[in-house]
Design a protein around this motif. Sequence first.
Motif, PDB file in Angstrom:
ATOM      1  N   ARG A  83       0.835  -1.208   0.000  1.00 55.22           N
ATOM      2  CA  ARG A  83       0.000   0.000   0.000  1.00 55.22           C
ATOM      3  C   ARG A  83       0.871   1.259   0.000  1.00 55.22           C
ATOM      4  NH1 ARG A  83      -5.386  -0.931   1.491  1.00 55.22           N
ATOM      5  NH2 ARG A  83      -5.586   1.108   2.472  1.00 55.22           N
ATOM      6  N   ARG A  84       1.848   1.299   0.875  1.00 57.67           N
ATOM      7  CA  ARG A  84       2.734   2.466   0.937  1.00 57.67           C
ATOM      8  C   ARG A  84       3.563   2.593  -0.334  1.00 57.67           C
ATOM      9  NH1 ARG A  84       7.993   1.552   4.160  1.00 57.67           N
ATOM     10  NH2 ARG A  84       8.336   0.487   2.159  1.00 57.67           N
ATOM     11  N   ASP A  85       4.138   1.465  -0.779  1.00 58.46           N
ATOM     12  CA  ASP A  85       5.052   1.497  -1.918  1.00 58.46           C
ATOM     13  C   ASP A  85       4.333   1.862  -3.215  1.00 58.46           C
ATOM     14  OD1 ASP A  85       6.927   0.804  -0.087  1.00 58.46           O
ATOM     15  OD2 ASP A  85       7.133  -1.278  -0.716  1.00 58.46           O
ATOM     16  N   LEU A  86       3.065   1.447  -3.360  1.00 55.79           N
ATOM     17  CA  LEU A  86       2.303   1.820  -4.549  1.00 55.79           C
ATOM     18  C   LEU A  86       2.106   3.334  -4.611  1.00 55.79           C
ATOM     19  CD1 LEU A  86       0.718   1.045  -7.061  1.00 55.79           C
ATOM     20  CD2 LEU A  86      -1.301   0.716  -5.607  1.00 55.79           C
ATOM     21  N   VAL A  87       1.868   3.953  -3.465  1.00 55.83           N
ATOM     22  CA  VAL A  87       1.731   5.412  -3.418  1.00 55.83           C
ATOM     23  C   VAL A  87       3.045   6.079  -3.813  1.00 55.83           C
ATOM     24  CG1 VAL A  87       1.393   7.400  -1.902  1.00 55.83           C
ATOM     25  CG2 VAL A  87      -0.113   5.419  -1.701  1.00 55.83           C
ATOM     26  N   LEU A  88       4.165   5.580  -3.279  1.00 50.51           N
ATOM     27  CA  LEU A  88       5.473   6.157  -3.587  1.00 50.51           C
ATOM     28  C   LEU A  88       5.801   6.038  -5.078  1.00 50.51           C
ATOM     29  CD1 LEU A  88       7.556   4.900  -0.524  1.00 50.51           C
ATOM     30  CD2 LEU A  88       6.652   7.200  -0.918  1.00 50.51           C
ATOM     31  N   VAL A  89       5.528   4.886  -5.649  1.00 47.92           N
ATOM     32  CA  VAL A  89       5.788   4.678  -7.078  1.00 47.92           C
ATOM     33  C   VAL A  89       4.886   5.574  -7.922  1.00 47.92           C
ATOM     34  CG1 VAL A  89       5.660   3.015  -8.978  1.00 47.92           C
ATOM     35  CG2 VAL A  89       6.658   2.335  -6.793  1.00 47.92           C
ATOM     36  N   SER A  90       3.628   5.697  -7.516  1.00 48.56           N
ATOM     37  CA  SER A  90       2.676   6.521  -8.256  1.00 48.56           C
ATOM     38  C   SER A  90       3.064   7.996  -8.220  1.00 48.56           C
ATOM     39  CB  SER A  90       1.263   6.340  -7.691  1.00 48.56           C
ATOM     40  OG  SER A  90       0.838   5.002  -7.823  1.00 48.56           O
ATOM     41  N   LEU A  91       3.594   8.455  -7.104  1.00 52.10           N
ATOM     42  CA  LEU A  91       4.004   9.856  -6.968  1.00 52.10           C
ATOM     43  C   LEU A  91       5.319  10.149  -7.693  1.00 52.10           C
ATOM     44  CD1 LEU A  91       3.227  10.543  -3.193  1.00 52.10           C
ATOM     45  CD2 LEU A  91       2.072  11.573  -5.157  1.00 52.10           C
ATOM     46  N   ALA A  92       6.127   9.116  -7.914  1.00 51.19           N
ATOM     47  CA  ALA A  92       7.488   9.314  -8.425  1.00 51.19           C
ATOM     48  C   ALA A  92       7.518  10.026  -9.770  1.00 51.19           C
ATOM     49  CB  ALA A  92       8.201   7.964  -8.531  1.00 51.19           C
ATOM     50  N   ILE A 143      -8.244  10.017 -11.991  1.00 46.58           N
ATOM     51  CA  ILE A 143      -8.992   9.374 -13.071  1.00 46.58           C
ATOM     52  C   ILE A 143      -8.214   8.142 -13.521  1.00 46.58           C
ATOM     53  CG2 ILE A 143     -10.023   9.663 -15.358  1.00 46.58           C
ATOM     54  CD1 ILE A 143      -9.758  12.705 -14.957  1.00 46.58           C
ATOM     55  N   PRO A 144      -8.816   6.960 -13.462  1.00 49.48           N
ATOM     56  CA  PRO A 144      -8.102   5.771 -13.946  1.00 49.48           C
ATOM     57  C   PRO A 144      -7.768   5.927 -15.418  1.00 49.48           C
ATOM     58  CG  PRO A 144     -10.122   5.184 -12.768  1.00 49.48           C
ATOM     59  CD  PRO A 144     -10.166   6.667 -13.003  1.00 49.48           C
ATOM     60  N   PRO A 145      -6.582   5.528 -15.886  1.00 47.67           N
ATOM     61  CA  PRO A 145      -5.511   4.854 -15.139  1.00 47.67           C
ATOM     62  C   PRO A 145      -4.381   5.800 -14.719  1.00 47.67           C
ATOM     63  CG  PRO A 145      -5.117   4.626 -17.483  1.00 47.67           C
ATOM     64  CD  PRO A 145      -6.326   5.526 -17.341  1.00 47.67           C
ATOM     65  N   LEU A 146      -4.667   7.074 -14.541  1.00 46.52           N
ATOM     66  CA  LEU A 146      -3.623   8.034 -14.168  1.00 46.52           C
ATOM     67  C   LEU A 146      -3.096   7.743 -12.769  1.00 46.52           C
ATOM     68  CD1 LEU A 146      -5.232  11.333 -15.541  1.00 46.52           C
ATOM     69  CD2 LEU A 146      -3.597   9.808 -16.662  1.00 46.52           C
ATOM     70  N   ASP A 147      -1.925   8.304 -12.466  1.00 47.28           N
ATOM     71  CA  ASP A 147      -1.263   8.021 -11.189  1.00 47.28           C
ATOM     72  C   ASP A 147      -2.115   8.407  -9.992  1.00 47.28           C
ATOM     73  OD1 ASP A 147       0.945   7.167 -12.653  1.00 47.28           O
ATOM     74  OD2 ASP A 147       1.840   9.162 -12.663  1.00 47.28           O
ATOM     75  N   GLY A 148      -2.884   9.473 -10.128  1.00 45.30           N
ATOM     76  CA  GLY A 148      -3.731   9.910  -9.019  1.00 45.30           C
ATOM     77  C   GLY A 148      -4.737   8.858  -8.600  1.00 45.30           C
ATOM     78  N   SER A 149      -5.226   8.073  -9.558  1.00 42.91           N
ATOM     79  CA  SER A 149      -6.188   7.020  -9.219  1.00 42.91           C
ATOM     80  C   SER A 149      -5.516   5.888  -8.451  1.00 42.91           C
ATOM     81  CB  SER A 149      -6.845   6.465 -10.493  1.00 42.91           C
ATOM     82  OG  SER A 149      -5.904   5.756 -11.285  1.00 42.91           O
ATOM     83  N   ARG A 150      -4.249   5.625  -8.751  1.00 36.81           N
ATOM     84  CA  ARG A 150      -3.534   4.555  -8.047  1.00 36.81           C
ATOM     85  C   ARG A 150      -3.243   4.951  -6.602  1.00 36.81           C
ATOM     86  NH1 ARG A 150      -2.418   0.799 -11.697  1.00 36.81           N
ATOM     87  NH2 ARG A 150      -2.264   1.419 -13.892  1.00 36.81           N
ATOM     88  N   ILE A 151      -3.079   6.252  -6.385  1.00 33.56           N
ATOM     89  CA  ILE A 151      -2.904   6.718  -5.010  1.00 33.56           C
ATOM     90  C   ILE A 151      -4.198   6.509  -4.234  1.00 33.56           C
ATOM     91  CG2 ILE A 151      -2.484   8.770  -3.583  1.00 33.56           C
ATOM     92  CD1 ILE A 151      -0.708   9.792  -5.905  1.00 33.56           C
ATOM     93  N   LEU A 152      -5.333   6.722  -4.901  1.00 34.06           N
ATOM     94  CA  LEU A 152      -6.624   6.521  -4.240  1.00 34.06           C
ATOM     95  C   LEU A 152      -6.898   5.050  -3.935  1.00 34.06           C
ATOM     96  CD1 LEU A 152      -9.212   8.933  -5.918  1.00 34.06           C
ATOM     97  CD2 LEU A 152      -8.154   9.099  -3.668  1.00 34.06           C
ATOM     98  N   TYR A 153      -6.290   4.150  -4.719  1.00 42.09           N
ATOM     99  CA  TYR A 153      -6.522   2.725  -4.489  1.00 42.09           C
ATOM    100  C   TYR A 153      -6.289   2.335  -3.033  1.00 42.09           C
ATOM    101  CZ  TYR A 153      -6.611   1.707  -9.543  1.00 42.09           C
ATOM    102  OH  TYR A 153      -6.926   1.656 -10.863  1.00 42.09           O
ATOM    103  N   VAL A 154      -5.249   2.909  -2.434  1.00 43.63           N
ATOM    104  CA  VAL A 154      -4.887   2.502  -1.072  1.00 43.63           C
ATOM    105  C   VAL A 154      -5.753   3.195  -0.031  1.00 43.63           C
ATOM    106  CG1 VAL A 154      -2.511   2.087  -1.793  1.00 43.63           C
ATOM    107  CG2 VAL A 154      -3.108   4.289  -0.796  1.00 43.63           C
ATOM    108  N   LEU A 155      -6.561   4.152  -0.451  1.00 38.31           N
ATOM    109  CA  LEU A 155      -7.384   4.898   0.490  1.00 38.31           C
ATOM    110  C   LEU A 155      -8.855   4.495   0.435  1.00 38.31           C
ATOM    111  CD1 LEU A 155      -5.893   8.462  -0.184  1.00 38.31           C
ATOM    112  CD2 LEU A 155      -5.229   6.869   1.636  1.00 38.31           C
TER     113      LEU A 155
END
Length: 200
Positions: A83-92, A143-155
């Motif tokens: 969960r944490r690492d997906l956010v970090l990768v998405s923000l990178a 908006i899927p599949p943009l990085d912002g949506s992947r950050i929301l996945y964990v929330l």
Amino acid sequence: MGFPNWVDLILSLPAVLWAITFHEYCHGYVAYRLGDDTALRSGRLTLNPLAHLDPIGALMLLIFRFGWAKPVPISTRNFSNPRRDLVLVSLAGAVGNLITAVVCALLVRIFPAIFLSNIALSRFILLMIMINVGLAVFNLLPIPPLDGSRILYVLLPPKAMNVYFYLERYGIFLILILVMLGVVQAVMAPVTMAIFRIML
């Protein structure tokens, strides 16, 4: 937002290639440092723009100052804290674009005389800043599949995540519809211009 003139289009080409390439490289590099070598094994941990180029996304970025590249593949199973690492990768990716924009802005501040005396160089650096900021802001939209949506996945709760996973299959069409309706531009414009003004 109007269409850029032909000079801006020519100057934008290297800026676009760098922005999308470095964006995806940052995703892959952070994933690799967190234990996932999927990007490396698939040949995507590279600064070669041809490995990351999505024709439609690059054209959007060239003309409208926001777009996308081919997503770097990752496997969350290789992360120690998915969960944490997906956010970090998405923000990178967005962080990489903002770093590029900051470096360009610092060059303008440190060497103003050089840029004031060379119109083409000055315009290129401004386009580098604008394109990289635009790409960062655009990709952080939820908006899927943009990085912002992947950050929301964990929330999000599981049911909402299932809806997001379903929407991801039609994400490109959803984005294009929102662009045609002017929704994306209306959301992005004030944020992008605020960041642009702060940097310069």
